[in-house]
Design a protein around this motif. Structure first.
Motif, short mmCIF file in Angstrom:
data_model
loop_
_atom_site.label_atom_id
_atom_site.label_comp_id
_atom_site.label_asym_id
_atom_site.label_seq_id
_atom_site.Cartn_x
_atom_site.Cartn_y
_atom_site.Cartn_z
N ASP A 22 40.54 68.50 30.46
CA ASP A 22 40.37 68.99 29.09
C ASP A 22 39.31 68.19 28.34
OD1 ASP A 22 41.07 71.09 27.47
OD2 ASP A 22 42.52 69.92 26.31
N GLU A 23 38.46 67.47 29.08
CA GLU A 23 37.37 66.70 28.48
C GLU A 23 36.05 67.12 29.14
OE1 GLU A 23 38.23 62.50 28.67
OE2 GLU A 23 40.31 62.87 28.09
N PRO A 24 35.31 68.03 28.50
CA PRO A 24 34.08 68.57 29.09
C PRO A 24 33.07 67.48 29.45
CG PRO A 24 34.43 69.43 26.86
CD PRO A 24 35.64 68.65 27.21
N GLU A 25 33.10 66.38 28.70
CA GLU A 25 32.20 65.26 28.95
C GLU A 25 32.39 64.71 30.37
OE1 GLU A 25 29.10 63.56 28.12
OE2 GLU A 25 29.99 64.58 26.40
N GLN A 26 33.65 64.73 30.84
CA GLN A 26 33.93 64.24 32.19
C GLN A 26 33.25 65.11 33.24
OE1 GLN A 26 37.78 63.11 33.62
NE2 GLN A 26 38.46 62.41 31.61
N VAL A 27 33.27 66.42 33.05
CA VAL A 27 32.61 67.33 33.99
C VAL A 27 31.11 67.01 34.04
CG1 VAL A 27 32.01 69.74 34.49
CG2 VAL A 27 34.31 69.17 33.66
N ALA A 28 30.50 66.88 32.86
CA ALA A 28 29.05 66.63 32.77
C ALA A 28 28.65 65.33 33.47
CB ALA A 28 28.62 66.61 31.31
N SER A 29 29.56 64.35 33.49
CA SER A 29 29.24 63.04 34.07
C SER A 29 29.02 63.08 35.58
CB SER A 29 30.34 62.03 33.72
OG SER A 29 31.50 62.27 34.50
N PHE A 30 29.41 64.16 36.24
CA PHE A 30 29.19 64.31 37.69
C PHE A 30 27.80 64.85 38.01
CE2 PHE A 30 33.65 63.69 37.54
CZ PHE A 30 33.98 63.13 38.77
N TYR A 31 27.05 65.19 36.95
CA TYR A 31 25.72 65.77 37.09
C TYR A 31 24.66 64.74 36.69
CZ TYR A 31 27.77 70.40 37.62
OH TYR A 31 28.47 71.49 38.09
N GLY A 32 23.54 64.77 37.39
CA GLY A 32 22.41 63.94 36.99
C GLY A 32 21.90 64.36 35.62
N PRO A 33 21.14 63.49 34.94
CA PRO A 33 20.68 63.76 33.57
C PRO A 33 19.90 65.07 33.43
CG PRO A 33 20.13 61.51 34.24
CD PRO A 33 20.72 62.18 35.44
N ASN A 34 19.13 65.45 34.46
CA ASN A 34 18.33 66.68 34.37
C ASN A 34 18.87 67.78 35.28
OD1 ASN A 34 16.41 65.41 32.60
ND2 ASN A 34 15.75 64.27 34.41
N ALA A 35 20.11 67.67 35.65
CA ALA A 35 20.73 68.62 36.58
C ALA A 35 20.91 69.98 35.93
CB ALA A 35 22.08 68.08 37.04
N SER A 36 21.15 70.98 36.78
CA SER A 36 21.42 72.32 36.25
C SER A 36 22.65 72.93 36.90
CB SER A 36 20.21 73.23 36.48
OG SER A 36 20.03 73.44 37.87
N LEU A 37 23.31 73.76 36.13
CA LEU A 37 24.46 74.54 36.59
C LEU A 37 24.16 76.00 36.28
CD1 LEU A 37 27.42 75.11 37.46
CD2 LEU A 37 28.13 74.43 35.17
N THR A 38 24.13 76.82 37.32
CA THR A 38 23.85 78.25 37.16
C THR A 38 25.05 79.01 37.68
OG1 THR A 38 21.51 77.81 37.56
CG2 THR A 38 22.24 80.09 37.77
N ILE A 39 25.53 79.99 36.92
CA ILE A 39 26.72 80.74 37.32
C ILE A 39 26.33 82.19 37.63
CG2 ILE A 39 29.01 81.53 36.63
CD1 ILE A 39 29.19 78.99 34.89
N ASN A 40 26.67 82.62 38.84
CA ASN A 40 26.41 84.00 39.27
C ASN A 40 24.98 84.46 39.00
OD1 ASN A 40 28.94 84.34 40.35
ND2 ASN A 40 29.80 85.32 38.55
N GLY A 41 24.03 83.57 39.28
CA GLY A 41 22.62 83.95 39.16
C GLY A 41 22.13 84.13 37.74
N GLY A 42 22.92 83.69 36.77
CA GLY A 42 22.50 83.81 35.37
C GLY A 42 21.48 82.75 35.01
#
Length: 133
Positions: A22-42
């Motif tokens: 329930d802490e979105p910041e924790q999810v983001a911490s697994f990504y590099g500073p310039n990382a990207s997350l794309t969902i279903n080709g969006g």
């Protein structure tokens, strides 16, 4: 050869816990500073603030959401993280319906041992059908 976090299994389990924190910041911490997350080709959500916002929107829409970690697979130089999502759409303007769906993220791991790129994939039609209106 693929850059792998020291212990990929452990990394994936902790990533799952972050989604359930329930802490979105924790999810983001697994990504590099310039990382990207794309969902279903969006559109790519690039940078930790954008990734944090994605996690936050799921957490807000599905306050009781639980992600379970279903396994890892190596494919074409990437890591597939398989998951199952279960939660009620009981957030603002929610339908209250239960959504249960499985999917995966296809990860490129950066030299820093964090996710550099994640391509998320699940059946969006089935998701919408379960959410209902």
């Amino acid at each position: 050869s693929i850059t792998m976090p020291e212990n990929l299994q452990d990394f994936a389990e902790r990533y799952t816990q972050a989604w359930n924190s329930d802490e979105p910041e924790q999810v983001a911490s697994f990504y590099g500073p310039n990382a990207s997350l794309t969902i279903n080709g969006g559109e790519a959500n690039t940078g930790r603030p954008a990734i944090r916002a994605v996690a936050e929107s799921f957490m807000a829409g599905y306050p009781d959401m639980r992600i379970s970690f279903d396994g890892l697979e190596e494919r074409d130089g990437r890591i597939l993280y398989h998951w199952t999502f279960v939660g009620h759409n009981s957030g603002p303007d929610g339908t209250g319906n239960l959504v249960r769906i499985s999917g995966h993220e296809s990860w490129l791991i950066g030299d820093d041992g964090l996710i550099a790129e994640s391509l998320g994939n699940y059946d969006e039609e089935e998701w919408q059908r379960q959410v209902g209106d």
